[in-house]
Motif scaffolding. Structure first.
Motif, PDB file in Angstrom:
ATOM      1  N   GLY A 265      13.962  -7.654  10.356  1.00 30.99           N
ATOM      2  CA  GLY A 265      12.599  -7.746   9.851  1.00 30.99           C
ATOM      3  C   GLY A 265      12.492  -7.400   8.381  1.00 30.99           C
ATOM      4  N   LYS A 266      13.505  -6.735   7.865  1.00 26.58           N
ATOM      5  CA  LYS A 266      13.527  -6.374   6.441  1.00 26.58           C
ATOM      6  C   LYS A 266      14.188  -7.467   5.621  1.00 26.58           C
ATOM      7  CE  LYS A 266      15.141  -2.699   3.328  1.00 26.58           C
ATOM      8  NZ  LYS A 266      15.899  -1.411   3.227  1.00 26.58           N
ATOM      9  N   PHE A 267      15.305  -8.003   6.132  1.00 24.34           N
ATOM     10  CA  PHE A 267      16.029  -9.065   5.447  1.00 24.34           C
ATOM     11  C   PHE A 267      16.016 -10.320   6.314  1.00 24.34           C
ATOM     12  CE2 PHE A 267      18.637  -5.225   3.972  1.00 24.34           C
ATOM     13  CZ  PHE A 267      17.823  -5.021   2.867  1.00 24.34           C
ATOM     14  N   ASP A 268      15.720 -11.457   5.710  1.00 26.75           N
ATOM     15  CA  ASP A 268      15.593 -12.708   6.465  1.00 26.75           C
ATOM     16  C   ASP A 268      16.879 -13.110   7.162  1.00 26.75           C
ATOM     17  OD1 ASP A 268      12.984 -12.937   5.648  1.00 26.75           O
ATOM     18  OD2 ASP A 268      13.416 -14.303   3.970  1.00 26.75           O
ATOM     19  N   ASN A 269      17.996 -12.759   6.586  1.00 25.13           N
ATOM     20  CA  ASN A 269      19.273 -13.232   7.132  1.00 25.13           C
ATOM     21  C   ASN A 269      19.921 -12.256   8.109  1.00 25.13           C
ATOM     22  OD1 ASN A 269      19.139 -15.660   5.684  1.00 25.13           O
ATOM     23  ND2 ASN A 269      19.881 -14.628   3.837  1.00 25.13           N
ATOM     24  N   VAL A 270      19.161 -11.242   8.535  1.00 26.79           N
ATOM     25  CA  VAL A 270      19.558 -10.413   9.677  1.00 26.79           C
ATOM     26  C   VAL A 270      18.844 -10.994  10.889  1.00 26.79           C
ATOM     27  CG1 VAL A 270      19.527  -8.125  10.738  1.00 26.79           C
ATOM     28  CG2 VAL A 270      19.879  -8.356   8.264  1.00 26.79           C
ATOM     29  N   ILE A 271      19.598 -11.591  11.778  1.00 27.06           N
ATOM     30  CA  ILE A 271      19.004 -12.303  12.910  1.00 27.06           C
ATOM     31  C   ILE A 271      19.579 -11.758  14.225  1.00 27.06           C
ATOM     32  CG2 ILE A 271      18.726 -14.389  11.517  1.00 27.06           C
ATOM     33  CD1 ILE A 271      21.088 -15.593  13.118  1.00 27.06           C
ATOM     34  N   GLY A 283      23.029 -27.954  15.005  1.00 25.05           N
ATOM     35  CA  GLY A 283      24.110 -28.580  14.241  1.00 25.05           C
ATOM     36  C   GLY A 283      24.815 -27.556  13.397  1.00 25.05           C
ATOM     37  N   GLU A 284      24.854 -27.768  12.087  1.00 24.16           N
ATOM     38  CA  GLU A 284      25.502 -26.827  11.193  1.00 24.16           C
ATOM     39  C   GLU A 284      24.714 -25.516  11.152  1.00 24.16           C
ATOM     40  OE1 GLU A 284      27.422 -26.800   6.691  1.00 24.16           O
ATOM     41  OE2 GLU A 284      25.624 -27.990   7.105  1.00 24.16           O
ATOM     42  N   ILE A 285      25.442 -24.402  11.210  1.00 25.93           N
ATOM     43  CA  ILE A 285      24.791 -23.094  11.164  1.00 25.93           C
ATOM     44  C   ILE A 285      24.422 -22.792   9.711  1.00 25.93           C
ATOM     45  CG2 ILE A 285      25.070 -20.631  11.593  1.00 25.93           C
ATOM     46  CD1 ILE A 285      27.095 -21.352  13.772  1.00 25.93           C
ATOM     47  N   VAL A 286      23.116 -22.633   9.478  1.00 22.76           N
ATOM     48  CA  VAL A 286      22.621 -22.353   8.129  1.00 22.76           C
ATOM     49  C   VAL A 286      21.772 -21.090   8.162  1.00 22.76           C
ATOM     50  CG1 VAL A 286      22.655 -24.780   7.476  1.00 22.76           C
ATOM     51  CG2 VAL A 286      20.568 -23.791   8.460  1.00 22.76           C
ATOM     52  N   ARG A 287      21.580 -20.515   6.977  1.00 21.93           N
ATOM     53  CA  ARG A 287      20.792 -19.296   6.903  1.00 21.93           C
ATOM     54  C   ARG A 287      19.306 -19.633   7.036  1.00 21.93           C
ATOM     55  NH1 ARG A 287      23.040 -15.364   2.188  1.00 21.93           N
ATOM     56  NH2 ARG A 287      21.652 -16.608   0.881  1.00 21.93           N
ATOM     57  N   PRO A 288      18.562 -18.859   7.825  1.00 23.35           N
ATOM     58  CA  PRO A 288      17.129 -19.127   7.960  1.00 23.35           C
ATOM     59  C   PRO A 288      16.360 -18.851   6.669  1.00 23.35           C
ATOM     60  CG  PRO A 288      17.726 -17.104   9.124  1.00 23.35           C
ATOM     61  CD  PRO A 288      18.999 -17.743   8.693  1.00 23.35           C
ATOM     62  N   GLY A 289      16.930 -17.989   5.820  1.00 29.31           N
ATOM     63  CA  GLY A 289      16.219 -17.631   4.592  1.00 29.31           C
ATOM     64  C   GLY A 289      16.151 -18.751   3.583  1.00 29.31           C
ATOM     65  N   ASP A 290      17.269 -19.481   3.376  1.00 28.61           N
ATOM     66  CA  ASP A 290      17.288 -20.503   2.317  1.00 28.61           C
ATOM     67  C   ASP A 290      18.003 -21.785   2.726  1.00 28.61           C
ATOM     68  OD1 ASP A 290      19.884 -19.593   2.429  1.00 28.61           O
ATOM     69  OD2 ASP A 290      19.825 -18.560   0.489  1.00 28.61           O
ATOM     70  N   ILE A 373      22.651  -1.427   5.918  1.00 27.23           N
ATOM     71  CA  ILE A 373      22.800  -2.833   5.544  1.00 27.23           C
ATOM     72  C   ILE A 373      21.984  -3.049   4.273  1.00 27.23           C
ATOM     73  CG2 ILE A 373      22.373  -5.237   6.217  1.00 27.23           C
ATOM     74  CD1 ILE A 373      22.665  -4.386   9.137  1.00 27.23           C
ATOM     75  N   ASP A 374      22.639  -3.562   3.226  1.00 31.71           N
ATOM     76  CA  ASP A 374      21.969  -3.823   1.950  1.00 31.71           C
ATOM     77  C   ASP A 374      21.965  -5.311   1.662  1.00 31.71           C
ATOM     78  OD1 ASP A 374      21.551  -1.107   1.509  1.00 31.71           O
ATOM     79  OD2 ASP A 374      23.495  -0.856   0.517  1.00 31.71           O
ATOM     80  N   GLU A 375      21.078  -5.703   0.745  1.00 30.12           N
ATOM     81  CA  GLU A 375      20.965  -7.116   0.359  1.00 30.12           C
ATOM     82  C   GLU A 375      21.090  -7.222  -1.156  1.00 30.12           C
ATOM     83  OE1 GLU A 375      18.051 -10.451   1.993  1.00 30.12           O
ATOM     84  OE2 GLU A 375      17.089  -9.301   0.382  1.00 30.12           O
ATOM     85  N   ASP A 376      21.869  -8.230  -1.633  1.00 27.44           N
ATOM     86  CA  ASP A 376      21.982  -8.415  -3.081  1.00 27.44           C
ATOM     87  C   ASP A 376      20.941  -9.424  -3.560  1.00 27.44           C
ATOM     88  OD1 ASP A 376      22.915 -10.952  -2.481  1.00 27.44           O
ATOM     89  OD2 ASP A 376      25.027 -10.454  -2.827  1.00 27.44           O
ATOM     90  N   ASP A 377      21.006  -9.753  -4.827  1.00 26.85           N
ATOM     91  CA  ASP A 377      19.986 -10.628  -5.415  1.00 26.85           C
ATOM     92  C   ASP A 377      20.026 -12.040  -4.845  1.00 26.85           C
ATOM     93  OD1 ASP A 377      19.194  -8.514  -6.942  1.00 26.85           O
ATOM     94  OD2 ASP A 377      20.417  -9.084  -8.684  1.00 26.85           O
ATOM     95  N   GLU A 378      21.149 -12.448  -4.261  1.00 29.29           N
ATOM     96  CA  GLU A 378      21.272 -13.803  -3.727  1.00 29.29           C
ATOM     97  C   GLU A 378      21.071 -13.844  -2.209  1.00 29.29           C
ATOM     98  OE1 GLU A 378      25.037 -15.232  -4.991  1.00 29.29           O
ATOM     99  OE2 GLU A 378      24.474 -15.332  -7.117  1.00 29.29           O
ATOM    100  N   MET A 401      25.304 -13.771   6.582  1.00 28.05           N
ATOM    101  CA  MET A 401      24.392 -13.497   7.689  1.00 28.05           C
ATOM    102  C   MET A 401      24.903 -12.327   8.516  1.00 28.05           C
ATOM    103  SD  MET A 401      23.321 -16.163  10.733  1.00 28.05           S
ATOM    104  CE  MET A 401      22.587 -17.348   9.596  1.00 28.05           C
ATOM    105  N   VAL A 402      23.972 -11.565   9.098  1.00 27.00           N
ATOM    106  CA  VAL A 402      24.292 -10.505  10.058  1.00 27.00           C
ATOM    107  C   VAL A 402      23.618 -10.860  11.377  1.00 27.00           C
ATOM    108  CG1 VAL A 402      23.910  -8.091  10.680  1.00 27.00           C
ATOM    109  CG2 VAL A 402      24.638  -8.685   8.359  1.00 27.00           C
ATOM    110  N   VAL A 403      24.370 -10.769  12.454  1.00 28.92           N
ATOM    111  CA  VAL A 403      23.842 -11.102  13.785  1.00 28.92           C
ATOM    112  C   VAL A 403      23.849  -9.837  14.649  1.00 28.92           C
ATOM    113  CG1 VAL A 403      24.128 -12.506  15.865  1.00 28.92           C
ATOM    114  CG2 VAL A 403      24.707 -13.462  13.618  1.00 28.92           C
ATOM    115  N   LEU A 404      22.700  -9.502  15.195  1.00 33.39           N
ATOM    116  CA  LEU A 404      22.564  -8.334  16.058  1.00 33.39           C
ATOM    117  C   LEU A 404      22.718  -8.752  17.517  1.00 33.39           C
ATOM    118  CD1 LEU A 404      19.440  -6.617  14.410  1.00 33.39           C
ATOM    119  CD2 LEU A 404      21.866  -6.367  13.809  1.00 33.39           C
TER     120      LEU A 404
END
Length: 738
Positions: A265-271, A283-290, A373-378, A401-404
């Motif tokens: 809920g804090k970072f989009d790419n933690v799913i 199909g191809e696994i892509v990040r939900p954020g971008d 878990i931290d997130e960088d500028d990208e 990506m991080v998967v819980l």
């Protein structure tokens, strides 16, 4: 019933060499006044058995006492049909195999065993099975996922009518959201295609299998063989009459919004793992954020599981699911970086092969506790952890990506939460003496509540040691992940087992027989209502919801719900409840049949009430293994410690017996009691007995309870001997001789 009783004393298996058989014959003939008493080396053999059958056919014998081996052996040999009453006096395992041969005390023990059996047979009457009206043999399955569909198919394949109810518009449940399944066939290294669609198509092959979708259970009333089910569908109500029910509503993922410490809920790419299945299916696994293609990923195991702040238990499948999902990314890009952070990686059975395959593919396994878990500028993520082995701080390079791997929560757990359930029976909660939650699964019209009782984690209750599908509501069976965390293969196996139990229940109910563990018992409780005081104890204490109440609080028994445990009989202070083959006067007569020596003979007596499901088998096992214990002991088998009426305690002590030992199953969170609450109720009642004894200046230590399982047979001598030593310290029962 006019009885003509015959006694058959077996002299085989060392009995004849250890006891004075003539003295036993004298007990039967003179004290018991039986017209027929015979001895033989092996009554279980063809010659001995022929003697018994000849007396049954030609001498008018209709009541038989066999003094020899335990009732737990040769029970099929000594089954002479429902018209012949049969009682077994165990003088082999409980006497000659556990006590010295040709000893005075051993002889007295054998004679008392025979006296007790003769006293009991006088009170036993042939059971008259309950025959309900319009009994049906239709199975209701609630839940249309893999478990529910499998259960419905298994029941239909055996020729039974089946009704399947699913709340969603589409069948398939959890599997509809999976990209692939964990491997279920050799070589167990590659994920498999989801095949739920084929199973759904198979349902249409059975004309007696009716499917309701977009439907919910409005109410289930009645009892096994005669359940009345109301099903709400499209604002209408359909009604079905069924014989048994299978609950297969499954589980849901743990709410990941509660895992903010893992940055959900804090970072989009933690799913969550569920979201990854959705992405892989597209199909191809892509990040939900971008929308960037994922080239690196970190899986975090036990996300909320094995955590006292969230789910204290292991959810069984999370590790294997992460192994499976790791293959998704490796298939997309063999060079992708994959990390799996774990506490203990659990890949049981053939899943070990998948684990090794993933290792060979280059997945990196890290046994560590996540610290952040931290997130960088990208929008890339850095996972920090403490290595369990070295206690050093480690971190990943940035991953896409991080998967819980979130845990599994049974649908029955929501019954614990009033907010999840919504409505109650009473609008005035403060004034309501009893708030019953409006349920969304079974809506049982039971006085004891609308849903199945659950274990402490919310899973549907089951006696997982001996009877895994059983619940505390007779005729209702739990299967799949609503019962315990399990994978797809286990759910399929569970569904088949539950279907067979549901069918067995319908067939037994149709015959008037009990289900486990007293299968073939045709008796059921009878109520002498003229003495009922409406105390409600039988209703409240019945572990199986077998007794409702009318508007005047009179008990309303439901015979096909009854397990014949006798807990209601033990609960009733007025002793109005009895069975044809088990009653308060019957056991009381057995107690009074014990010969109690005078005080100056220095031969104390100990009465053991032994639960027939664990304690009595443990006593038998002690005999089989030739273990020795105190010869002061006299044993009365009981259906359950919960069936012990306190008047038996009074009868025992007033008869001059020096001590009473209740020997029964263990209870607690992982209970072993076959009747769920019996041992616990007995312990509670015993605390009240202790208070009374103390007031009467009788030592409360004269009455004791011990918990044993069948494998504790080696502890039996120490338990009995230590109790005997304590009684020696206390001295004789002051009521002896009165």
């Amino acid at each position: 019933m006019d009885k003509k009783t015959a006694v058959y004393i077996c002299t085989g298996c060392g009995i004849g060499e250890s006891l004075d058989i003539d003295a036993l014959v004298k007990v039967a003939a003179k004290e018991g006044k039986v017209p027929v008493c015979k001895t033989h080396g092996f009554f279980c053999g063809s010659e001995g058995l022929a003697q018994i059958k000849n007396d049954l056919e030609n001498e008018g014998v209709n009541s038989v006492v066999i003094a020899g081996c335990s009732s737990r052996v040769n029970y099929d040999v000594f089954d002479f049909g429902p018209s012949v009453l049969t009682e077994r006096a165990n003088i082999r395992e409980l006497v000659t195999w556990t006590h010295p041969a040709n000893d005075e005390d051993t002889q007295m023990m054998a004679e008392d065993n025979l006296r007790m059996s003769l006293a009991k047979i006088k009170h036993v009457e042939p059971p008259e099975p309950f025959c309900g009206e319009n009994m049906v043999k239709t199975v209701l399955v609630v839940g249309g996922g893999l478990t529910g569909i499998t259960a419905a198919l298994e029941a239909a394949k055996t020729g039974y009518k089946t009704v399947l109810v699913e709340k969603n518009q589409a069948l398939g449940g959890w599997l509809n959201g999976l990209h692939r399944l964990a491997p279920r066939k050799a070589p167990y290294t590659e994920p498999e295609e989801v095949d739920i669609a084929n199973k759904i198509k198979e349902l249409s092959l059975y004309p007696d299998l009716k499917v309701y979708t977009g439907a919910e259970i409005e109410e289930i009333a009645g009892a096994p063989g005669m359940f009345e089910v109301s099903i709400r569908q499209d604002s209408g109500i359909a009604r079905e009459r069924v014989g048994s029910v299978i609950l297969a509503t499954g589980a849901v993922p743990y709410d990941a919004t509660k895992l903010d410490h893992l940055a959900y809920g804090k970072f989009d790419n933690v799913i969550t793992a569920q979201k990854l299945e959705e992405l892989a299916g597209q199909g191809e696994i892509v990040r939900p954020g971008d929308g960037k293609a994922v080239q690196s990923i970190a899986f975090i195991q036990c996300a909320g599981s094995r955590d006292p702040e969230h789910l204290p238990y292991c959810s069984a499948v999370c590790c294997v699911e992460s192994l499976k999902q790791a293959t998704y990314l490796k298939e997309q890009n063999p060079e992708a970086a994959v990390y799996i952070f774990y506490k203990d990686l659990r890949a049981p059975g053939e899943y070990e092969r998948l684990y090794k395959k993933v290792q060979q593919d280059g997945v990196i396994f890290v046994r560590g506790d996540i610290t952040g878990i931290d997130e960088d500028d990208e929008k890339n993520l850095i996972v920090k952890a403490q290595d369990v082995l070295t206690q050093s701080e480690i971190s990943t390079e940035s991953v896409d990506m991080v998967v819980l791997a979130t845990g599994m929560v049974p649908t029955t757990a929501f019954g614990e939460n009033p907010e999840a359930q919504g409505e109650t029976e009473s609008d005035d909660k403060a004034a309501a003496s009893e708030v019953i939650l409006k349920s969304n699964l079974l809506n049982l019209a039971y006085r004891q509540g609308p849903e199945l009782p659950t274990l402490k984690y919310g899973f549907s209750d089951s006696n997982f040691i001996c009877f895994p599908y059983e619940t505390r509501r007779t005729g209702i069976y739990a299967a799949g992940s609503v019962r315990a965390p399990m994978d797809e293969a286990s759910c399929v196996e569970d569904a088949a087992g539950a279907a067979l139990k549901a069918i067995q229940c319908m067939e037994l109910s149709d015959q008037g027989s009990a289900v486990h563990p007293r299968v073939w018992d045709l008796s059921f409780p009878e109520f002498a209502m003229q003495r009922c005081t409406q105390c409600k104890r039988c209703t409240v204490e019945c572990p199986f919801g077998a007794i409702n109440e009318d508007e005047k609080a009179n008990p309303l028994p439901n015979p096909t719900r009854c397990r014949r445990c006798g807990v209601c009989m033990g609960a009733c202070p007025e002793r109005i409840i009895s069975f044809k083959n088990y009653s308060v006067p019957m056991i009381g007569s057995m107690i009074k049949a014990i010969e109690v020596p005078d005080e100056d003979e220095e031969k104390p007596r100990i009465l053991v009430f032994a639960c027939e499901n664990d304690a009595y088998p443990a006593l038998d096992m002690a005999g089989i293994n030739g273990l020795r214990y105190n010869s002061w002991v006299r044993i009365v088998p009981v259906r359950c410690l919960g069936s012990i009426n306190l008047v038996w305690i009074a009868d025992t002590l007033s008869n001059g017996i020096d001590g009473i030992l209740l020997l029964g199953c263990k209870h607690g969170d992982d209970y072993q009691c076959h009747f769920v609450k019996g041992s616990e109720l007995a312990e509670y009642r015993l605390s009240k007995v202790s208070e009374t004894l103390d007031r009467l200046s009788l030592e409360s230590d004269r009455v004791r309870m011990e918990e044993v399982s069948i494998v504790d047979y080696d502890k039996i001598p120490a338990i009995l001997d230590s109790f005997a030593e304590r009684l020696e310290e206390l001295g004789p029962n002051p009521y002896k001789g009165f």
